[in-house]
Design a protein around this motif. Structure first.
Motif, PDB file in Angstrom:
ATOM      1  N   ALA A  99     -19.867 -25.958 -93.332  1.00 60.94           N
ATOM      2  CA  ALA A  99     -18.980 -26.190 -92.194  1.00 60.94           C
ATOM      3  C   ALA A  99     -17.769 -27.024 -92.610  1.00 60.94           C
ATOM      4  O   ALA A  99     -16.631 -26.744 -92.200  1.00 60.94           O
ATOM      5  N   SER A 100     -17.993 -28.038 -93.431  1.00 62.13           N
ATOM      6  CA  SER A 100     -16.891 -28.873 -93.894  1.00 62.13           C
ATOM      7  C   SER A 100     -15.900 -28.063 -94.729  1.00 62.13           C
ATOM      8  O   SER A 100     -14.681 -28.223 -94.601  1.00 62.13           O
ATOM      9  N   SER A 101     -16.422 -27.200 -95.596  1.00 64.68           N
ATOM     10  CA  SER A 101     -15.561 -26.362 -96.419  1.00 64.68           C
ATOM     11  C   SER A 101     -14.706 -25.439 -95.556  1.00 64.68           C
ATOM     12  O   SER A 101     -13.508 -25.256 -95.816  1.00 64.68           O
ATOM     13  N   LEU A 102     -15.305 -24.875 -94.503  1.00 64.48           N
ATOM     14  CA  LEU A 102     -14.566 -23.994 -93.603  1.00 64.48           C
ATOM     15  C   LEU A 102     -13.451 -24.744 -92.886  1.00 64.48           C
ATOM     16  O   LEU A 102     -12.315 -24.257 -92.788  1.00 64.48           O
ATOM     17  N   VAL A 103     -13.764 -25.932 -92.399  1.00 63.99           N
ATOM     18  CA  VAL A 103     -12.761 -26.732 -91.678  1.00 63.99           C
ATOM     19  C   VAL A 103     -11.627 -27.139 -92.608  1.00 63.99           C
ATOM     20  O   VAL A 103     -10.447 -27.055 -92.249  1.00 63.99           O
ATOM     21  N   LEU A 104     -11.964 -27.572 -93.812  1.00 59.67           N
ATOM     22  CA  LEU A 104     -10.929 -27.971 -94.766  1.00 59.67           C
ATOM     23  C   LEU A 104     -10.037 -26.794 -95.144  1.00 59.67           C
ATOM     24  O   LEU A 104      -8.810 -26.954 -95.298  1.00 59.67           O
ATOM     25  N   ASP A 105     -10.636 -25.615 -95.301  1.00 56.74           N
ATOM     26  CA  ASP A 105      -9.844 -24.419 -95.601  1.00 56.74           C
ATOM     27  C   ASP A 105      -8.882 -24.101 -94.464  1.00 56.74           C
ATOM     28  O   ASP A 105      -7.710 -23.764 -94.700  1.00 56.74           O
ATOM     29  N   ARG A 106      -9.361 -24.219 -93.231  1.00 58.27           N
ATOM     30  CA  ARG A 106      -8.510 -23.935 -92.079  1.00 58.27           C
ATOM     31  C   ARG A 106      -7.353 -24.934 -91.986  1.00 58.27           C
ATOM     32  O   ARG A 106      -6.258 -24.587 -91.522  1.00 58.27           O
ATOM     33  N   LEU A 107      -7.594 -26.166 -92.425  1.00 59.06           N
ATOM     34  CA  LEU A 107      -6.563 -27.196 -92.388  1.00 59.06           C
ATOM     35  C   LEU A 107      -5.647 -27.159 -93.599  1.00 59.06           C
ATOM     36  O   LEU A 107      -4.697 -27.942 -93.689  1.00 59.06           O
ATOM     37  N   GLY A 108      -5.931 -26.264 -94.524  1.00 62.29           N
ATOM     38  CA  GLY A 108      -5.124 -26.164 -95.724  1.00 62.29           C
ATOM     39  C   GLY A 108      -5.367 -27.274 -96.722  1.00 62.29           C
ATOM     40  O   GLY A 108      -4.508 -27.558 -97.568  1.00 62.29           O
ATOM     41  N   LEU A 109      -6.540 -27.912 -96.650  1.00 62.74           N
ATOM     42  CA  LEU A 109      -6.886 -29.008 -97.545  1.00 62.74           C
ATOM     43  C   LEU A 109      -7.853 -28.520 -98.619  1.00 62.74           C
ATOM     44  O   LEU A 109      -8.600 -27.561 -98.396  1.00 62.74           O
ATOM     45  N   PRO A 110      -7.868 -29.162 -99.791  1.00 64.40           N
ATOM     46  CA  PRO A 110      -8.791 -28.729-100.850  1.00 64.40           C
ATOM     47  C   PRO A 110     -10.240 -28.916-100.433  1.00 64.40           C
ATOM     48  O   PRO A 110     -10.625 -29.978 -99.931  1.00 64.40           O
ATOM     49  N   ALA A 111     -11.032 -27.890-100.630  1.00 65.41           N
ATOM     50  CA  ALA A 111     -12.434 -27.925-100.225  1.00 65.41           C
ATOM     51  C   ALA A 111     -13.375 -27.922-101.423  1.00 65.41           C
ATOM     52  O   ALA A 111     -14.580 -27.741-101.255  1.00 65.41           O
ATOM     53  N   ASP A 112     -12.831 -28.144-102.616  1.00 66.61           N
ATOM     54  CA  ASP A 112     -13.691 -28.167-103.787  1.00 66.61           C
ATOM     55  C   ASP A 112     -14.263 -29.569-103.983  1.00 66.61           C
ATOM     56  O   ASP A 112     -13.855 -30.523-103.331  1.00 66.61           O
TER      57      ASP A 112
END
Length: 254
Positions: free
Chosen positions: A87-100
């Protein structure tokens, strides 16, 4: 620095061990220094230099029960973290933030490379550093010292406030929220610190939830054993995945 670590992954493991040893020495040293000052000011009313206030005591219910509860909590936290991390990775992707997980990548890559090159030495040292030493020191620092210290401090402040208020009341009034406020405040603050110091946005929610569970486990058991076992169980699955990757038994890191 990253290139040096990739070429000498054992240096990273050694640095992790030394860092944890330093944290242990500083935490215990600050505790003893504080105890010395309090004993000098208040005399015999202050407890001695034993590490019981930091969680080094027999758990309520016994050692076997604490280990059993710790394994269950660690495994449950691991399962929950897979959902929270996704869920955190999805939210970060939607916000344009690095999710790695770039903050943890050097350690993970270093363990994998070292296992591939020298499994006989790398595997026991990786287990010692990440599964045993790391959780032991982090539980001492974050649950025993920070959470325990904040909990006692907030309880002292709220109880003194209650006594001051009751002194002006004709009829005493109970405040059941005071102890709960101290508990929640200490758990949230120490858990935020624990999660943020891992420097990984994609893991911060899962680590925060894990830390809250470890705080409550520590409070209920009165000992660091159960939260340590839970923390070690949580870390062990990642280390197992890295070891299997280094041995080419699974194709990619998990």
């Amino acid at each position: 620095m990253t290139e040096v670590i990739s070429q000498n992954p054992e240096l990273l493991i050694i640095s992790v061990v030394l860092q944890n040893v330093l944290f242990f020495i500083v935490t215990v040293g600050v505790f003893w220094a504080g105890t010395f000052v309090l004993r000098a000011l208040r005399g015999k009313g202050v407890s001695g230099y034993g590490l019981g206030p930091l969680g080094f005591r027999r758990p309520r219910g016994g050692y076997l029960a604490a280990v059993f509860v710790g394994v269950l909590i660690g495994f449950g936290a691991l399962l929950l973290s897979t959902v929270l991390n996704a869920a955190s990775s999805l939210v970060l992707d939607r916000l344009g933030l690095p999710a790695d997980n770039s903050a943890q990548a050097p350690l993970m890559d270093g363990i994998t490379s070292w296992v591939r090159e020298s499994p006989g030495l790398a595997i026991p040292l990786a287990v010692f550093a990440v599964v045993l030493l790391g959780p032991a020191v982090e539980e001492l620092v974050f649950r025993g010292a920070i959470f325990g210290g904040l909990y006692r401090l907030f309880r002292l402040v709220t109880e003194r406030g209650m006594r001051s208020q009751l002194a002006h009341d004709e009829q005493p009034r109970s405040s059941p929220w005071a102890g709960r406020f101290a508990l929640v405040s200490a758990a949230v603050l120490s858990s935020v610190l624990f999660a943020s110091l891992h420097f990984s946005p994609v893991l911060v929610v899962a680590l925060f939830v894990l830390a809250l569970a470890l705080c409550e486990t520590y409070r209920r058991s009165g000992s660091l054993l159960a939260p340590f076992v839970a923390h070690a169980t949580f870390n062990s699955f990642a280390v197992i995945a890295l070891i299997l990757t280094g041995l080419d038994l699974i194709p990619t890191q998990v």
